[in-house]
Motif scaffolding. Structure first.
Motif, PDB file in Angstrom:
ATOM      1  N   ASP A 126       0.809  -1.218   0.000  1.00  0.00           N
ATOM      2  CA  ASP A 126       0.000   0.000   0.000  1.00  0.00           C
ATOM      3  C   ASP A 126       0.844   1.271   0.000  1.00  0.00           C
ATOM      4  OD1 ASP A 126      -2.548  -1.377   0.162  1.00  0.00           O
ATOM      5  OD2 ASP A 126      -1.946  -1.935   2.177  1.00  0.00           O
ATOM      6  N   SER A 127       2.142   1.123  -0.072  1.00  0.00           N
ATOM      7  CA  SER A 127       3.021   2.287  -0.082  1.00  0.00           C
ATOM      8  C   SER A 127       2.860   3.092  -1.374  1.00  0.00           C
ATOM      9  CB  SER A 127       4.483   1.850   0.044  1.00  0.00           C
ATOM     10  OG  SER A 127       5.347   2.950  -0.149  1.00  0.00           O
ATOM     11  N   PRO A 128       2.822   4.427  -1.279  1.00  0.00           N
ATOM     12  CA  PRO A 128       2.815   5.237  -2.504  1.00  0.00           C
ATOM     13  C   PRO A 128       4.132   5.157  -3.255  1.00  0.00           C
ATOM     14  CG  PRO A 128       3.041   6.638  -0.559  1.00  0.00           C
ATOM     15  CD  PRO A 128       2.762   5.251  -0.058  1.00  0.00           C
ATOM     16  N   ARG A 129       5.137   4.549  -2.639  1.00  0.00           N
ATOM     17  CA  ARG A 129       6.464   4.460  -3.243  1.00  0.00           C
ATOM     18  C   ARG A 129       6.738   3.083  -3.855  1.00  0.00           C
ATOM     19  NH1 ARG A 129      10.162   5.937   1.706  1.00  0.00           N
ATOM     20  NH2 ARG A 129      11.815   5.722   0.124  1.00  0.00           N
ATOM     21  N   ALA A 130       5.726   2.237  -3.931  1.00  0.00           N
ATOM     22  CA  ALA A 130       5.932   0.891  -4.465  1.00  0.00           C
ATOM     23  C   ALA A 130       4.714   0.459  -5.271  1.00  0.00           C
ATOM     24  CB  ALA A 130       6.198  -0.102  -3.341  1.00  0.00           C
ATOM     25  N   THR A 131       4.957  -0.346  -6.283  1.00  0.00           N
ATOM     26  CA  THR A 131       3.893  -0.924  -7.102  1.00  0.00           C
ATOM     27  C   THR A 131       3.752  -2.400  -6.760  1.00  0.00           C
ATOM     28  OG1 THR A 131       5.392  -1.594  -8.875  1.00  0.00           O
ATOM     29  CG2 THR A 131       4.486   0.666  -8.969  1.00  0.00           C
ATOM     30  N   PRO A 132       2.628  -3.028  -7.162  1.00  0.00           N
ATOM     31  CA  PRO A 132       2.513  -4.475  -6.940  1.00  0.00           C
ATOM     32  C   PRO A 132       3.658  -5.268  -7.560  1.00  0.00           C
ATOM     33  CG  PRO A 132       0.369  -3.557  -7.453  1.00  0.00           C
ATOM     34  CD  PRO A 132       1.354  -2.447  -7.654  1.00  0.00           C
ATOM     35  N   GLU A 133       4.106  -4.861  -8.757  1.00  0.00           N
ATOM     36  CA  GLU A 133       5.204  -5.579  -9.387  1.00  0.00           C
ATOM     37  C   GLU A 133       6.497  -5.393  -8.610  1.00  0.00           C
ATOM     38  OE1 GLU A 133       7.394  -8.035 -11.680  1.00  0.00           O
ATOM     39  OE2 GLU A 133       5.223  -7.887 -11.476  1.00  0.00           O
ATOM     40  N   GLN A 134       6.722  -4.199  -8.071  1.00  0.00           N
ATOM     41  CA  GLN A 134       7.903  -4.004  -7.225  1.00  0.00           C
ATOM     42  C   GLN A 134       7.859  -4.920  -6.001  1.00  0.00           C
ATOM     43  OE1 GLN A 134       7.808   0.437  -6.928  1.00  0.00           O
ATOM     44  NE2 GLN A 134      10.035   0.221  -6.933  1.00  0.00           N
ATOM     45  N   CYS A 135       6.680  -5.092  -5.433  1.00  0.00           N
ATOM     46  CA  CYS A 135       6.553  -5.981  -4.274  1.00  0.00           C
ATOM     47  C   CYS A 135       6.884  -7.413  -4.664  1.00  0.00           C
ATOM     48  CB  CYS A 135       5.141  -5.887  -3.700  1.00  0.00           C
ATOM     49  SG  CYS A 135       4.781  -4.301  -2.917  1.00  0.00           S
ATOM     50  N   ASN A 136       6.399  -7.856  -5.828  1.00  0.00           N
ATOM     51  CA  ASN A 136       6.756  -9.197  -6.299  1.00  0.00           C
ATOM     52  C   ASN A 136       8.260  -9.324  -6.488  1.00  0.00           C
ATOM     53  OD1 ASN A 136       3.999  -9.705  -6.392  1.00  0.00           O
ATOM     54  ND2 ASN A 136       3.853  -9.507  -8.619  1.00  0.00           N
ATOM     55  N   GLN A 137       8.847  -8.296  -7.099  1.00  0.00           N
ATOM     56  CA  GLN A 137      10.288  -8.326  -7.352  1.00  0.00           C
ATOM     57  C   GLN A 137      11.080  -8.267  -6.044  1.00  0.00           C
ATOM     58  OE1 GLN A 137      11.802  -8.951 -10.217  1.00  0.00           O
ATOM     59  NE2 GLN A 137       9.788  -9.149 -11.174  1.00  0.00           N
ATOM     60  N   ALA A 138      10.553  -7.568  -5.046  1.00  0.00           N
ATOM     61  CA  ALA A 138      11.223  -7.521  -3.749  1.00  0.00           C
ATOM     62  C   ALA A 138      11.267  -8.909  -3.111  1.00  0.00           C
ATOM     63  CB  ALA A 138      10.522  -6.531  -2.833  1.00  0.00           C
ATOM     64  N   GLN A 139      10.194  -9.660  -3.260  1.00  0.00           N
ATOM     65  CA  GLN A 139      10.182 -11.022  -2.716  1.00  0.00           C
ATOM     66  C   GLN A 139      11.210 -11.900  -3.426  1.00  0.00           C
ATOM     67  OE1 GLN A 139       8.586 -11.306  -0.033  1.00  0.00           O
ATOM     68  NE2 GLN A 139       6.436 -10.717  -0.118  1.00  0.00           N
ATOM     69  N   ILE A 140      11.272 -11.768  -4.745  1.00  0.00           N
ATOM     70  CA  ILE A 140      12.264 -12.537  -5.504  1.00  0.00           C
ATOM     71  C   ILE A 140      13.670 -12.134  -5.085  1.00  0.00           C
ATOM     72  CG2 ILE A 140      13.178 -12.987  -7.808  1.00  0.00           C
ATOM     73  CD1 ILE A 140      10.290 -12.558  -8.858  1.00  0.00           C
ATOM     74  N   ALA A 141      13.890 -10.827  -4.942  1.00  0.00           N
ATOM     75  CA  ALA A 141      15.214 -10.343  -4.527  1.00  0.00           C
ATOM     76  C   ALA A 141      15.585 -10.854  -3.145  1.00  0.00           C
ATOM     77  CB  ALA A 141      15.235  -8.812  -4.550  1.00  0.00           C
ATOM     78  N   ALA A 142      14.603 -10.980  -2.256  1.00  0.00           N
ATOM     79  CA  ALA A 142      14.879 -11.506  -0.915  1.00  0.00           C
ATOM     80  C   ALA A 142      15.378 -12.939  -0.991  1.00  0.00           C
ATOM     81  CB  ALA A 142      13.620 -11.420  -0.052  1.00  0.00           C
ATOM     82  N   VAL A 143      14.717 -13.755  -1.808  1.00  0.00           N
ATOM     83  CA  VAL A 143      15.144 -15.148  -1.949  1.00  0.00           C
ATOM     84  C   VAL A 143      16.535 -15.211  -2.566  1.00  0.00           C
ATOM     85  CG1 VAL A 143      14.611 -17.379  -2.992  1.00  0.00           C
ATOM     86  CG2 VAL A 143      12.750 -15.925  -2.135  1.00  0.00           C
ATOM     87  N   ILE A 144      16.774 -14.406  -3.584  1.00  0.00           N
ATOM     88  CA  ILE A 144      18.081 -14.396  -4.240  1.00  0.00           C
ATOM     89  C   ILE A 144      19.179 -13.966  -3.258  1.00  0.00           C
ATOM     90  CG2 ILE A 144      19.453 -13.195  -5.994  1.00  0.00           C
ATOM     91  CD1 ILE A 144      16.876 -13.154  -7.704  1.00  0.00           C
ATOM     92  N   GLY A 145      18.908 -12.905  -2.487  1.00  0.00           N
ATOM     93  CA  GLY A 145      19.889 -12.462  -1.504  1.00  0.00           C
ATOM     94  C   GLY A 145      20.213 -13.542  -0.495  1.00  0.00           C
ATOM     95  N   ALA A 146      19.178 -14.273  -0.069  1.00  0.00           N
ATOM     96  CA  ALA A 146      19.387 -15.362   0.882  1.00  0.00           C
ATOM     97  C   ALA A 146      20.225 -16.475   0.262  1.00  0.00           C
ATOM     98  CB  ALA A 146      18.042 -15.903   1.350  1.00  0.00           C
ATOM     99  N   LEU A 147      19.883 -16.881  -0.950  1.00  0.00           N
ATOM    100  CA  LEU A 147      20.587 -17.987  -1.588  1.00  0.00           C
ATOM    101  C   LEU A 147      22.034 -17.624  -1.918  1.00  0.00           C
ATOM    102  CD1 LEU A 147      17.840 -19.391  -3.985  1.00  0.00           C
ATOM    103  CD2 LEU A 147      18.445 -20.157  -1.692  1.00  0.00           C
TER     104      LEU A 147
END
Length: 305
Positions: A276-297
């Motif tokens: 719900d942030s005015p600074r993020a889109t739904p696609e950015q949120c999806n990409q943030a989740q992917i980036a989190a997994v990548i950072g972990a791996l």
């Protein structure tokens, strides 16, 4: 003055009557088949999609799917990625699916991957935190769990007969937490509702018993390339908990019955994006989740011999 929740009597826990009233007003609002199951049919060649259970709620049946990476090898480190523990947290589901479709193949050579992209499909379709029995799966990853969404996932992981080295659980914190879900929880339990300050941005909830701060920071650093990290509130807290560092808090996850608490994984974290942030889109949120997994791996690969 706080408006009373429309179901139940303030201060009195719900009985079966109130729970039935709550269930009666829930509606199907999107399709698990189209948005999740059919996406699994399109994964790159080699991924094994397994049905690890089925939920039967009313006239609807929901097969539960888990994915195993190609080139699975006994004795190799295994990483578990979960999404959709809370069905209303859309990017957790779509982020897990996006990771499988676009990036998971990059890690098959050194890691076994287990991915459960949508643990709570009824809640995904009705955009809910609870299951139809008015129970929160993410408080019930416990032995002899009464919640099938939780129990079936744990049983599937146990059936793999592999040690889990890391677990990344993909979540969101949304405005609806304060508008709907926390008031509903207070009404259900007959307690006073206390809304929390919803952080604007991404943050992590780690396990206070296995903190691994360098691992957590690697995830935050990866996500920061995609979207902004949440700052603490004026009390130095995120959702009422003191921060350990910017964008990071810790919970006793096993005590709370949280998803990342059920295994003995050394590295574990729960992501929280703010759609719900005015600074993020739904696609950015999806990409943030992917980036989190990548950072972990990527961090985990650097730790391996």
């Amino acid at each position: 003055m706080t408006t009373p929740y429309p179901i139940g009597i303030p201060g009195k826990p719900w009985t079966d009557k109130e729970k039935a009233q709550w269930l009666a007003v829930q509606q199907i609002r999107r399709s698990y088949t189209q948005e999740v199951a059919e996406q699994l049919d399109r994964l790159p060649e080699g991924f094994a999609v397994e049905q690890y259970g089925q939920l039967d709620y009313g006239d609807n049946s929901y097969p539960l799917y888990g994915v195993k990476s190609p080139q699975w090898q006994e004795g190799r480190p295994t990483v578990l990625v979960t999404g959709g523990v809370h069905g209303y947290e859309t990017s957790g589901v779509q982020g897990a699916l996006g990771f499988l479709a676009r990036r998971a193949k990059d890690y098959n050579h050194k890691l076994n991957l287990l991915v459960a992209p949508c643990i709570s499909p009824w809640a995904y379709e009705t955009i809910n935190r609870w299951n139809p029995e008015v129970l929160d799966p993410n408080r019930n990853f416990t032995p002899y769990s009464p919640v099938p969404e939780s129990a079936l996932l744990m049983a599937w992981v146990q059936q793999q007969r592999t040690d889990i080295l890391a677990h990344i659980d993909l979540h969101e914190t949304t405005d609806s937490d304060n508008a709907e879900f926390r008031p509903a929880l207070a009404a259900r339990d007959g307690i006073t509702n206390h809304n929390w300050n919803i952080p604007d941005g991404f943050y992590l909830v780690g396990d206070s018993d296995k903190q691994e701060p360098d691992f957590q920071q690697a995830v935050l650093d990866s996500v920061s390339k995609v979207t902004h990290i949440a700052d603490a509130d004026h009390e130095g807290k995120l959702i009422g908990t003191p921060i350990a560092r910017r964008g990071l808090i810790y919970y006793p996850t096993r005590q709370y019955g949280l998803c990342i608490g059920f295994s003995e994984a050394k590295f574990k974290t729960t992501t929280e994006v703010y759609p719900d942030s005015p600074r993020a889109t739904p696609e950015q949120c999806n990409q943030a989740q992917i980036a989190a997994v990548i950072g972990a791996l990527d961090y985990i690969l650097k730790q391996l011999p």
